[in-house]
Design a protein around this motif. Sequence first.
Motif, PDB file in Angstrom:
ATOM      1  N   GLU A  75       0.860  -1.182   0.000  1.00  0.00           N
ATOM      2  CA  GLU A  75       0.000   0.000   0.000  1.00  0.00           C
ATOM      3  C   GLU A  75       0.895   1.230   0.000  1.00  0.00           C
ATOM      4  O   GLU A  75       1.697   1.414   0.911  1.00  0.00           O
ATOM      5  CB  GLU A  75      -0.913   0.013   1.229  1.00  0.00           C
ATOM      6  N   VAL A  76       0.760   2.052  -1.025  1.00  0.00           N
ATOM      7  CA  VAL A  76       1.624   3.225  -1.190  1.00  0.00           C
ATOM      8  C   VAL A  76       0.752   4.450  -1.408  1.00  0.00           C
ATOM      9  O   VAL A  76      -0.166   4.431  -2.230  1.00  0.00           O
ATOM     10  CB  VAL A  76       2.601   3.049  -2.372  1.00  0.00           C
ATOM     11  N   HIS A  77       1.059   5.502  -0.643  1.00  0.00           N
ATOM     12  CA  HIS A  77       0.410   6.802  -0.858  1.00  0.00           C
ATOM     13  C   HIS A  77       1.501   7.864  -0.754  1.00  0.00           C
ATOM     14  O   HIS A  77       1.810   8.375   0.318  1.00  0.00           O
ATOM     15  CB  HIS A  77      -0.688   7.046   0.167  1.00  0.00           C
ATOM     16  N   LEU A  78       2.125   8.156  -1.903  1.00  0.00           N
ATOM     17  CA  LEU A  78       3.240   9.104  -1.956  1.00  0.00           C
ATOM     18  C   LEU A  78       2.938  10.141  -3.033  1.00  0.00           C
ATOM     19  O   LEU A  78       3.379  10.011  -4.188  1.00  0.00           O
ATOM     20  CB  LEU A  78       4.550   8.369  -2.272  1.00  0.00           C
ATOM     21  N   PRO A  79       2.183  11.175  -2.669  1.00  0.00           N
ATOM     22  CA  PRO A  79       1.824  12.173  -3.675  1.00  0.00           C
ATOM     23  C   PRO A  79       2.991  13.047  -4.116  1.00  0.00           C
ATOM     24  O   PRO A  79       2.879  13.745  -5.127  1.00  0.00           O
ATOM     25  CB  PRO A  79       0.761  13.017  -2.951  1.00  0.00           C
ATOM     26  N   ALA A  80       4.093  13.040  -3.388  1.00  0.00           N
ATOM     27  CA  ALA A  80       5.244  13.878  -3.745  1.00  0.00           C
ATOM     28  C   ALA A  80       6.521  13.083  -3.515  1.00  0.00           C
ATOM     29  O   ALA A  80       6.530  12.089  -2.778  1.00  0.00           O
ATOM     30  CB  ALA A  80       5.254  15.171  -2.917  1.00  0.00           C
ATOM     31  N   ARG A  81       7.605  13.537  -4.149  1.00  0.00           N
ATOM     32  CA  ARG A  81       8.903  12.889  -3.984  1.00  0.00           C
ATOM     33  C   ARG A  81       9.608  13.421  -2.741  1.00  0.00           C
ATOM     34  O   ARG A  81       9.445  14.583  -2.358  1.00  0.00           O
ATOM     35  CB  ARG A  81       9.787  13.143  -5.204  1.00  0.00           C
ATOM     36  N   CYS A  82      10.386  12.573  -2.115  1.00  0.00           N
ATOM     37  CA  CYS A  82      11.238  12.981  -0.995  1.00  0.00           C
ATOM     38  C   CYS A  82      12.651  13.200  -1.509  1.00  0.00           C
ATOM     39  O   CYS A  82      12.956  12.989  -2.688  1.00  0.00           O
ATOM     40  CB  CYS A  82      11.228  11.909   0.092  1.00  0.00           C
ATOM     41  N   ALA A  83      13.540  13.623  -0.612  1.00  0.00           N
ATOM     42  CA  ALA A  83      14.946  13.770  -0.969  1.00  0.00           C
ATOM     43  C   ALA A  83      15.501  12.422  -1.400  1.00  0.00           C
ATOM     44  O   ALA A  83      15.076  11.362  -0.911  1.00  0.00           O
ATOM     45  CB  ALA A  83      15.733  14.324   0.213  1.00  0.00           C
ATOM     46  N   ALA A  84      16.472  12.452  -2.322  1.00  0.00           N
ATOM     47  CA  ALA A  84      17.014  11.206  -2.871  1.00  0.00           C
ATOM     48  C   ALA A  84      17.619  10.333  -1.775  1.00  0.00           C
ATOM     49  O   ALA A  84      17.461   9.109  -1.786  1.00  0.00           O
ATOM     50  CB  ALA A  84      18.060  11.522  -3.939  1.00  0.00           C
ATOM     51  N   SER A  85      18.308  10.950  -0.811  1.00  0.00           N
ATOM     52  CA  SER A  85      18.926  10.168   0.256  1.00  0.00           C
ATOM     53  C   SER A  85      17.874   9.507   1.143  1.00  0.00           C
ATOM     54  O   SER A  85      18.058   8.378   1.611  1.00  0.00           O
ATOM     55  CB  SER A  85      19.832  11.067   1.101  1.00  0.00           C
ATOM     56  N   VAL A  86      16.745  10.195   1.368  1.00  0.00           N
ATOM     57  CA  VAL A  86      15.678   9.622   2.180  1.00  0.00           C
ATOM     58  C   VAL A  86      15.028   8.456   1.443  1.00  0.00           C
ATOM     59  O   VAL A  86      14.733   7.403   2.033  1.00  0.00           O
ATOM     60  CB  VAL A  86      14.632  10.697   2.529  1.00  0.00           C
ATOM     61  N   GLU A  87      14.795   8.619   0.136  1.00  0.00           N
ATOM     62  CA  GLU A  87      14.217   7.521  -0.641  1.00  0.00           C
ATOM     63  C   GLU A  87      15.145   6.317  -0.669  1.00  0.00           C
ATOM     64  O   GLU A  87      14.685   5.167  -0.580  1.00  0.00           O
ATOM     65  CB  GLU A  87      13.904   7.993  -2.060  1.00  0.00           C
ATOM     66  N   ALA A  88      16.458   6.567  -0.784  1.00  0.00           N
ATOM     67  CA  ALA A  88      17.410   5.458  -0.775  1.00  0.00           C
ATOM     68  C   ALA A  88      17.382   4.734   0.564  1.00  0.00           C
ATOM     69  O   ALA A  88      17.402   3.495   0.622  1.00  0.00           O
ATOM     70  CB  ALA A  88      18.811   5.970  -1.080  1.00  0.00           C
TER      71      ALA A  88
END
Length: 408
Positions: A308-321
């Motif tokens: 289940e994913v609800h990500l309407p916006a991108r986070c910082a690249a380091s946080v996503e990694a």
Amino acid sequence: MRRFARDRARAAVDALEHLVGGLGTSVLALGAVFWLVIVLLLCVGGIGLLLIPGALRIVRSVADRERARLSRWGPEVLGPPPVPDGALAALRDPAVCRELLWVPVHATFGFVVGLIGLSLPLTAVQNLTFPLWYTVVPAGEGPSLVFWNIDGLADAIAVALTGLGWLALLVFGGLWLARVQAWPGRRLLAPAPGTDLSLRVVQLTATRAAALDAHAAELRRIERSLHDGTQNRLVAVTVLLGAARRALARDPRAGGELLDRAQQAAEQALAELRTVVRGILPPVLDDRGLSGALDGLVAGCALPCRLEVHLPARCAASVEATAYFVVAEALTNAVKHSGATSVAVSARLDADRLRLSVADDGGGGADESAGTGLAGIRRRVEAYDGRFTLTSPPGGPTTMNVELPCGS
């Protein structure tokens, strides 16, 4: 209107969750109060003096649970240093004194507010459904808090209308009740004025050290992967090319075979190098974002996995990694160690926090010190000033919750 109703329902459920959580810690506080009373009575004979440090540590444990609960709902409540050794030194500690003041307040006031909050949905359901079963109760009687005689369906419908009132009270007043229940803890368990900054410095120093350790461990992993895998493959390619060059003059067929082996070794080295690169920062994060990357992880999981994913916006690249590696490690642990039959993964963006949850139905008993990668996950999360909580009682299930600040 639909969005408003959804938001109010979510707020009511959230408030009920916190009220029930506060009710749980109030029961623990009540037990701590009883033990404090027993210790005080034993102090008359001198025996209780030896039990005071242990009683204060019990109070600290209950207070820390309340701090953790409050931190999950609103601003973080930082904990004080450990309880000083010795009864006199501990009783002189301002943090201990504030906890001793808080524990009877929460054991009584928090318990009553928690019961009120828990009774709201139960009373609402009871009254709303009363017209369906009013005929089975003795004539003239009704649910609790109903002060008129029930003589027929009309009176039963009036009871149902009161159920709507109780439900409205939960929906519009539940958050207020939760804040009232949390107020003594936020007032008494928070650090004294002037100490918040110093505690924050200590916490950041610890997380910085953990971040440096995690960085050093990652560098060692990359170096080991390159040295043991890719470098050996490239050395083999060099040796095979040299042997092929010498063999071509004597036996072209043998030289061709050596060239084929050198090509295979080069392809294996390239594949291992790509694996190492993906371990540093998966290209799928740039191509498809965190949502697509998690979808790929779930699709490749050996266990049935619900996402289940609800990500309407991108986070910082380091946080996503970091989020990617946390979920990848958690799924690996579930496959290797949990004995689970299914896994559920959720990721959602809540204000400026990225919240991840990985839950399996395995045997539980997960231990950070058992070498299952959980300690590494904690270090990664705390390096970004995030929060890591693990619930894994014996017999299961195991639930891992992670919160990461999602800056741009």
